[in-house]
Design a protein around this motif. Structure first.
Motif, PDB file in Angstrom:
ATOM      1  N   PHE A 340       8.239   0.467  36.398  1.00 41.07           N
ATOM      2  CA  PHE A 340       9.214  -0.615  36.276  1.00 41.07           C
ATOM      3  C   PHE A 340      10.027  -0.496  34.999  1.00 41.07           C
ATOM      4  CE2 PHE A 340       6.651  -2.092  39.669  1.00 41.07           C
ATOM      5  CZ  PHE A 340       7.536  -2.792  40.453  1.00 41.07           C
ATOM      6  N   GLY A 341       9.453   0.078  33.972  1.00 44.10           N
ATOM      7  CA  GLY A 341      10.241   0.389  32.792  1.00 44.10           C
ATOM      8  C   GLY A 341      10.339  -0.737  31.791  1.00 44.10           C
ATOM      9  N   TYR A 342      10.678  -0.364  30.573  1.00 42.15           N
ATOM     10  CA  TYR A 342      10.721  -1.289  29.448  1.00 42.15           C
ATOM     11  C   TYR A 342      12.064  -1.178  28.736  1.00 42.15           C
ATOM     12  CZ  TYR A 342       5.699  -1.496  30.210  1.00 42.15           C
ATOM     13  OH  TYR A 342       4.466  -1.673  30.768  1.00 42.15           O
ATOM     14  N   LEU A 343      12.483  -2.271  28.124  1.00 47.16           N
ATOM     15  CA  LEU A 343      13.751  -2.308  27.416  1.00 47.16           C
ATOM     16  C   LEU A 343      13.631  -3.308  26.272  1.00 47.16           C
ATOM     17  CD1 LEU A 343      16.765  -1.220  27.735  1.00 47.16           C
ATOM     18  CD2 LEU A 343      17.256  -3.411  28.801  1.00 47.16           C
ATOM     19  N   GLU A 344      14.258  -3.004  25.150  1.00 45.92           N
ATOM     20  CA  GLU A 344      14.328  -3.969  24.046  1.00 45.92           C
ATOM     21  C   GLU A 344      15.393  -4.997  24.414  1.00 45.92           C
ATOM     22  OE1 GLU A 344      16.134  -4.300  19.585  1.00 45.92           O
ATOM     23  OE2 GLU A 344      15.554  -2.292  20.278  1.00 45.92           O
ATOM     24  N   VAL A 345      14.969  -6.127  24.960  1.00 49.26           N
ATOM     25  CA  VAL A 345      15.953  -7.082  25.480  1.00 49.26           C
ATOM     26  C   VAL A 345      16.533  -7.978  24.389  1.00 49.26           C
ATOM     27  CG1 VAL A 345      14.881  -7.084  27.761  1.00 49.26           C
ATOM     28  CG2 VAL A 345      14.233  -8.844  26.115  1.00 49.26           C
TER      29      VAL A 345
END
Length: 607
Positions: A340-345
């Motif tokens: 699903f992946g990760y992001l610095e939101v």
């Protein structure tokens, strides 16, 4: 290898590579012309024709004792001026960290030629800060957010190396003191234990997990679309956006468009269809931005939602093309949901737009509508903004002035925007692989961007023809169910840790309350044993996910505040000091238990 080389190598491998590079560059290309060191380790300032110290040993002893007297039991100390480094060396054993601030590269070189500080520089016990470093805010925000620092930031005070610095560098001292206080306040606001935002984010996340596992895996979007285009436009909802609409409409086929949710109605009204629409709001009001749209007109627009987006908003989008992305944060990383992946939101939707553009490999990121300030009419957003063009004005956030776009004059902003701007500057400075063009043409100046008109940006980068990409597929139901089972197992372990922590915290609280209620003069040995038991519990907390969890980290800031109020009294009697610290810890356990219970109740929703 001489002392200077050894120290510079320690800087490069340990705490401050930029300063090490700057020192090496100076040594290769320049010589010390303003300062010189004599045989008594006194420094002569050729510009002002004065020695730094009167009597070297006498002055160093005076300032050492003055600093120690004011910082009894302090975990760190900040000193302006490296001098000949003898004061620094004499203080090393008294603190966990010493921060030295200096503006003169020659003085760094002279001091690092005298004393071997390589071990302390390597392990972070000593941190040298060049106050002229362009990225000083990034350095300080990282330093002050580290494990054994953020709790005690209220103890900050700037001390000076010797009277010479106060006489000749008072403006530099005032400048860095202001910068430090700005960064400390930013860390404290981010970790405010009384703020409910982190727990609301966590509650939304727990409720969104099942729908996230049925949405498009964010990682597939990255895998299938990374490096397909170089140029993009990020559209935010500031008051300047309206004037950019004609050009945006004309060139929309030449750029990938990332749109903050609040800006979407204005784009839709002008037949501009973004490629990505992003949202991270904790509340459900963003549904208002999309109530009257024709979904069919959006074609292959992707909605990217944060894990903290309000569940009602997620349900609103569940039948269209959307993905939920996890924040790059310890609490979410341990789920190991890399499909699903990760992001610095970040904390604002614009920040999320920029990190998504970076994750997709864009090289030229053009920014419009990112005012971060009120316009001359006092508006915070463009005229037709659904929540009102003065939406921020009615929030009554403390206002301040900041440097205007273009670098001339000032504009009126508010505290939340100013914090956001600083976080953006850190993001942009840390991602030099991309060019950030601020084409807002209004509002606040944002460092580490290139200011260029939107018209010039369109002419310069409109050489690509945007190709509409296919929508990545969702997971099969079977695979989605397997992921959900894995998530539930991880959260069961979390729940067990929380239950164990609650049990231990309550037991410790009851023991401390019983001891303190006795109102006896407790002997030092007994108090030291109690302190050891507290340290054991602290060690358990710091080894568990609870300490590093941003959802709960603010409560440790509260613990540090309580301790700092006692430390700053500089109590000499060990018994009195320990008794006050134990009482403060007992009172803090009430907050810990309260927050853990809230966290526990939220977590149980997934079961």
């Amino acid at each position: 290898m001489n002392i200077l080389e050894k120290n510079i190598q320690a800087l490069a491998s340990g705490t401050n590579e930029p300063l090490a590079l700057k020192l090496n560059d100076f040594l290769k290309n320049q010589k010390c012309t303003r300062f010189s060191l004599d045989e008594n380790l006194n420094i002569f300032d050729l510009k002002n024709q004065v020695f730094m110290y009167g009597d070297v040993n006498q002055e160093i002893d005076y300032f050492k004792n003055a600093i120690l007297e004011k910082t009894l039991r302090y975990p760190f100390v900040c000193i302006y001026g490296i001098g000949n480094a003898l004061l620094l060396k004499s203080l090393i054993s008294f603190y966990k960290h010493i921060f030295i601030f200096e503006s003169q590269i020659e003085l760094f070189i002279l001091a690092l030629s005298v004393i071997d500080l390589s071990e302390e520089l390597s392990n972070g016990k000593i941190y040298l800060v060049d106050i002229n470093e362009e990225k000083i805010n990034i350095q300080l925000s990282m330093l002050f957010d580290q494990k054994d620092m953020f709790e005690y930031l209220s103890l900050y005070e700037m001390f000076i190396n010797c009277s010479y610095y106060e006489k000749y560098f008072i403006e530099e001292i005032k400048k860095i003191d202001h910068i430090i206080n700005d960064n400390i306040n930013l860390v404290i606001r981010d970790l405010n234990p009384d703020c409910k935002i982190s727990l609301i984010c966590y509650d939304n996340f727990i409720q969104n997990i099942s729908l996230m596992l049925k949405s498009i895996p964010f990682q597939r979007i990255i895998q299938e679309r990374k490096n397909r285009f170089e140029n993009c436009i990020v559209v935010c909802a500031g008051p300047s956006l309206e004037k950019q609409i004609p050009l945006l409409k004309k060139y929309q086929k030449n750029f990938v468009i990332f749109c903050a949710d609040g800006a979407f109605p204005l784009l839709y009204k002008n037949d501009i269809i973004p490629d990505y629409i992003l949202n991270l709001d904790l509340e459900e009001y963003p549904i208002e931005f999309f109530k009257d749209i024709d979904i069919n007109k959006l074609g292959k627009t992707l909605f990217i939602l944060a894990q903290s987006t309000h569940p009602s908003v997620v349900h609103f989008f569940k039948n269209i093309n959307f993905a939920i992305v996890l924040n790059e944060n310890i609490i979410y990383q341990k789920l190991n949901l890399f499909d699903f992946g990760y992001l610095e939101v970040g904390t604002h939707v614009g920040h999320m737009c920029y990190t998504l553009a970076l994750a997709l490999g864009f090289k030229n990121i053009i920014i419009i509508g990112q005012d971060l300030a009120y316009n001359d009419k006092g508006n915070s957003h463009f005229g037709d903004f659904i929540l009102g063009k003065d939406a921020d004005l009615v929030l009554n956030i403390p206002s301040l002035k900041t440097l205007a776009y273009g670098g001339e004059g000032e504009v009126l902003t508010h505290l939340a925007w100013d914090d956001y701007r600083k976080k953006l500057e850190i993001l942009f400075a840390n991602n030099a692989q991309a060019n950030f063009y601020n084409a807002t043409e209004g509002g606040a100046r944002i460092a580490f961007t290139k200011e260029l008109s939107f018209k010039e940006c369109c002419f310069k980068f409109s050489n690509q023809k945007k190709k509409i990409l296919e929508i990545p597929k969702k997971l099969t139901s079977n695979r989605s169910d397997k992921f959900l089972k894995k998530v539930i197992e991880i959260f069961k372990k979390d729940l067990n840790i929380i239950n164990q922590t609650l049990e231990d915290a309550k037991t410790l609280y009851n023991a401390l309350e019983k001891i303190l209620m006795s109102e006896k003069n407790l002997p030092l040995e007994f108090l030291l044993n109690i302190d050891k038991n507290i340290e054991k519990f602290n060690f358990f907390l710091e080894q568990s996910f609870i300490y590093n969890d941003r959802v709960l980290r603010g409560i440790f800031l509260k613990r540090g505040f309580a301790f700092s109020e006692i430390i700053i009294q500089r109590i000499q009697e060990e018994e009195k000091y320990l008794q006050l610290m134990i009482k403060a810890y007992k009172d803090w356990l009430v907050l810990l238990i309260e927050k853990l219970n809230i966290r526990k109740n939220i977590l149980q929703k997934i079961f």
